[in-house]
Design a protein around this motif. Structure first.
Motif, short mmCIF file in Angstrom:
data_model
loop_
_atom_site.label_atom_id
_atom_site.label_comp_id
_atom_site.label_asym_id
_atom_site.label_seq_id
_atom_site.Cartn_x
_atom_site.Cartn_y
_atom_site.Cartn_z
N CYS A 220 0.83 -1.20 0.00
CA CYS A 220 0.00 0.00 0.00
C CYS A 220 0.87 1.26 0.00
CB CYS A 220 -0.93 0.00 1.21
SG CYS A 220 -1.89 1.52 1.40
N VAL A 221 1.89 1.27 0.85
CA VAL A 221 2.77 2.44 0.94
C VAL A 221 3.59 2.59 -0.35
CG1 VAL A 221 4.74 3.44 2.18
CG2 VAL A 221 2.87 2.36 3.45
N ALA A 222 4.15 1.48 -0.82
CA ALA A 222 4.97 1.53 -2.03
C ALA A 222 4.17 1.96 -3.25
CB ALA A 222 5.61 0.17 -2.28
N ASN A 223 2.92 1.51 -3.35
CA ASN A 223 2.06 1.87 -4.48
C ASN A 223 1.69 3.35 -4.47
OD1 ASN A 223 2.10 -0.71 -5.51
ND2 ASN A 223 0.11 -1.30 -4.66
N SER A 224 1.94 4.02 -3.36
CA SER A 224 1.70 5.46 -3.28
C SER A 224 2.93 6.25 -3.72
CB SER A 224 1.32 5.85 -1.85
OG SER A 224 0.15 5.19 -1.44
N GLY A 225 3.94 5.55 -4.23
CA GLY A 225 5.16 6.21 -4.70
C GLY A 225 6.11 6.58 -3.59
N ILE A 226 6.02 5.90 -2.46
CA ILE A 226 6.85 6.22 -1.29
C ILE A 226 7.92 5.16 -1.11
CG2 ILE A 226 6.84 6.47 1.23
CD1 ILE A 226 3.95 7.50 0.95
N ASN A 227 9.14 5.59 -0.91
CA ASN A 227 10.25 4.67 -0.65
C ASN A 227 10.29 4.32 0.83
OD1 ASN A 227 12.72 3.21 -1.07
ND2 ASN A 227 13.79 4.96 -0.18
N ILE A 228 10.22 3.02 1.12
CA ILE A 228 10.35 2.55 2.51
C ILE A 228 11.83 2.29 2.77
CG2 ILE A 228 9.70 0.77 4.17
CD1 ILE A 228 7.18 0.28 2.48
N LYS A 229 12.42 3.06 3.67
CA LYS A 229 13.85 2.93 3.95
C LYS A 229 14.18 1.64 4.67
CE LYS A 229 14.71 7.92 4.13
NZ LYS A 229 15.87 8.06 3.24
N SER A 230 13.30 1.24 5.59
CA SER A 230 13.52 0.00 6.33
C SER A 230 12.23 -0.38 7.05
CB SER A 230 14.66 0.16 7.33
OG SER A 230 14.98 -1.09 7.94
N ILE B 278 4.31 -2.97 13.30
CA ILE B 278 5.19 -2.85 12.14
C ILE B 278 5.70 -1.42 12.11
CG2 ILE B 278 5.37 -2.92 9.61
CD1 ILE B 278 2.94 -4.82 9.65
N SER B 279 7.01 -1.24 12.17
CA SER B 279 7.60 0.10 12.15
C SER B 279 8.21 0.35 10.78
CB SER B 279 8.67 0.24 13.24
OG SER B 279 8.10 0.13 14.52
N LEU B 280 7.68 1.36 10.08
CA LEU B 280 8.18 1.73 8.76
C LEU B 280 9.06 2.96 8.87
CD1 LEU B 280 4.82 1.44 6.76
CD2 LEU B 280 6.57 -0.31 6.99
N LEU B 281 10.28 2.88 8.37
CA LEU B 281 11.16 4.04 8.34
C LEU B 281 10.98 4.75 7.00
CD1 LEU B 281 12.47 2.56 10.76
CD2 LEU B 281 14.69 3.38 9.93
N LEU B 282 10.60 6.02 7.08
CA LEU B 282 10.28 6.80 5.89
C LEU B 282 10.96 8.16 5.96
CD1 LEU B 282 6.40 6.24 6.01
CD2 LEU B 282 8.04 4.86 4.72
N ALA B 283 11.10 8.81 4.80
CA ALA B 283 11.50 10.20 4.80
C ALA B 283 10.40 11.02 5.47
CB ALA B 283 11.73 10.69 3.37
N ARG B 284 10.79 12.05 6.19
CA ARG B 284 9.80 12.81 6.97
C ARG B 284 8.70 13.39 6.09
NH1 ARG B 284 12.54 17.06 10.72
NH2 ARG B 284 10.53 17.00 11.77
N GLN B 285 9.07 13.82 4.87
CA GLN B 285 8.06 14.41 3.99
C GLN B 285 7.02 13.40 3.50
OE1 GLN B 285 10.48 15.87 0.77
NE2 GLN B 285 10.28 13.96 -0.40
N ASP B 286 7.33 12.10 3.64
CA ASP B 286 6.42 11.05 3.18
C ASP B 286 5.50 10.52 4.27
OD1 ASP B 286 7.43 11.11 0.58
OD2 ASP B 286 8.98 9.63 1.02
N MET B 287 5.68 10.99 5.50
CA MET B 287 4.95 10.41 6.62
C MET B 287 3.43 10.56 6.48
SD MET B 287 7.06 9.08 8.92
CE MET B 287 6.39 9.31 10.56
N GLU B 288 2.97 11.77 6.20
CA GLU B 288 1.53 12.01 6.14
C GLU B 288 0.91 11.30 4.93
OE1 GLU B 288 -2.31 13.22 6.88
OE2 GLU B 288 -0.56 13.05 8.18
N LYS B 289 1.60 11.33 3.81
CA LYS B 289 1.10 10.65 2.61
C LYS B 289 0.95 9.15 2.86
CE LYS B 289 2.09 10.09 -2.33
NZ LYS B 289 3.08 10.37 -3.42
N ALA B 290 1.92 8.56 3.57
CA ALA B 290 1.85 7.13 3.88
C ALA B 290 0.70 6.84 4.85
CB ALA B 290 3.17 6.66 4.47
N ARG B 291 0.53 7.72 5.84
CA ARG B 291 -0.56 7.53 6.80
C ARG B 291 -1.91 7.55 6.10
NH1 ARG B 291 -4.42 9.82 9.73
NH2 ARG B 291 -4.26 11.72 8.50
#
Length: 480
Positions: free
Chosen positions: A356-366, A374-387
């Protein structure tokens, strides 16, 4: 026969002495700095190929101008006017014969005319598409290559510029994150560029983008000029890839946090990639991919001190007795916690969340999982979009979502770190002695790195504690 074979080897040796040299945007910042780079190229660049970034800040300006052009078409001439002013400011300073300056000005206006039409097309269609974003953002590198070519020609040097889409730098066609096809690109470069290389010739190539098989401009992502330089070096069978920076090279820590940080003279591909991933701005993480294929060395050279040692990236590097090469960090990080019961025992939930997160064009760092989270490490600018993306899943496979943004990542990098007993223990003892609490740990995915998260307020103390443990007398930057 022996003599003929020896002669062939010598010819091969000399033919491979050509280097591909990447010049970053930090080195193309202001007319005085650019003048020093041009002097360096004129002195040391003959016979070599230069891959250029855009002038400092230009790519950001091109991208932010997308929204400006979308909102108000009357601002489009203002956008191109600012670009013209910025490049002519440098040109007037460095291109002395008036005729040469006139020729460059005509070429600049022609390029800006094409760019202006793209912005008007954007305003007309009312859509900022990935395709249009890639075409427009590629103009920074195009303009810098034209500028430096004109400057060197005005000095009487044999300088040429070729565009990636003209010479067949072929990509997989993925907008914003393309990958080069090395086989096809090598074949095209041999055809189009061989006559332009060698002797006193200087060849400039814009970095950052290539073209799909269908002829569409596709970029390699932000910072991707490093990657395209590595592609060019491999495609041209260069002796070495040089990265010209305005810094000394890779360091054992950020000198702004750790004053006693030291230069790393030699490091492996793996170490360089991990350091780049963990926030070191010396190199784009993908740069080592093409170079590793050919076992090509990458040299980081300081344009302010061109004869200084710098850092050399190789297939293998000597391991220090403590294994650790550097302590890196990244503050552009956040944790999105997905709380759900029995995460470790329920098949499919991790895949559903990650997809779901990846299909939104967001890179999951770890990703780090436990039985309940489940803890997803993301760039800060991607946090709200992923949520927001996860909140759209029906039915929801989780109980609640939490965001942590006041964290920083500390990475400890060194080839063989996985196989040296006690490294992790020494790291965590060091930060514990400075009263730094570790939020999350990951050790194992990479043979060359371990990382953990701390509160941002504890970052400087944590980095200093670990660096001093392995490189000097243990200490803590926190007072009291």
């Amino acid at each position: 026969m022996k003599r003929a074979g020896l002669q062939q080897q010598r010819l091969k040796h000399w033919s491979n002495r050509m280097r591909v040299i990447k010049v970053g945007g930090g080195c193309l910042n202001g007319k005085k700095t650019i003048e020093s780079i041009v002097d360096l190229i004129a002195c040391r660049g003959k016979g070599h190929v230069f891959v250029l970034s855009a002038l400092h800040g230009i790519t950001d300006f091109l991208i932010t101008s997308l929204q400006t052009a979308l909102a108000d078409e009357t601002q489009i001439p203002v956008i191109t006017g600012k670009l013209k002013t910025r490049h002519l400011l440098v040109a007037r300073h460095l291109i002395q014969p008036k005729q040469n300056l006139k020729e460059y000005t005509r070429e600049l206006e022609k390029s800006l005319g094409k760019l202006e039409r793209l912005y008007y097309g954007l305003n007309f269609t009312r859509a900022i598409t990935p395709r249009l974003t890639d075409v427009i953002s590629s103009y920074g590198e195009r303009l810098s290559a034209q500028l430096l070519t004109a400057i060197l020609r005005s000095r009487g040097l044999s300088a040429t510029c070729r565009m990636p889409h003209e010479i067949g730098l072929i990509t997989d066609g993925k907008y914003g994150d393309a990958t080069a096809d090395l086989t096809k690109t090598s074949r095209h470069f041999k055809t189009h560029l061989s006559p332009l290389i060698g002797g006193d010739k200087i060849l400039f190539l814009p970095g950052f983008f290539g073209t799909s098989e269908e002829g569409e401009i596709t970029t390699f992502g932000r910072g991707g000029s490093d990657y395209s330089a590595a592609v060019a070096a491999v495609a041209l069978n260069a002796e070495r890839l040089d990265i010209w920076k305005d810094t000394e090279g890779f360091m054992s820590a950020d000198p702004r946090l750790v004053p006693e940080a030291r230069l790393i003279p030699v490091l492996s591909y793996e170490e360089a990639a991990e350091l780049a991933y963990f926030g070191a701005k010396i190199l784009h993480p993908r740069t080592v991919e093409p170079a590793r294929r050919r076992k090509m060395n990458i040299a980081i050279k300081n344009t302010l001190a061109p004869d200084a040692e710098g850092s050399l990236i190789t297939s293998r590097s000597a391991r220090p007795k403590h294994v650790i090469k550097s302590v890196a960090y990244d503050t552009d990080i956040g944790i999105l916690k997905v709380h759900a019961s029995g995460v470790g025992a329920r098949p499919g939930i991790l895949g559903e969340v990650a997809t779901c997160v990846a299909n939104s064009g967001i890179n999951i760092k770890s990703v780090v999982t436990s039985q309940t989270c489940i803890s997803l490490l993301l760039a800060r600018q991607d946090m709200e979009k992923a949520r927001q993306a996860l909140m759209g899943i029906r039915p929801r496979p989780f109980r609640k979502l939490d965001r942590l943004t006041d964290v920083a990542l500390i990475g400890i990098v060194g080839d063989g770190i996985q196989h040296r007993d006690g490294i992790a223990a020494r790291c965590f003892t060091a930060v514990a002695n400075c009263r730094v609490n570790v939020e999350m740990i990951s050790f194992g995915p990479s043979r060359a790195a371990l990382y953990f998260l701390v509160k941002r307020r504890d970052l400087e103390s944590g980095v200093n504690a670990i660096h001093s443990t392995f490189f000097s007398t243990p200490r803590c930057s926190r007072q009291g």
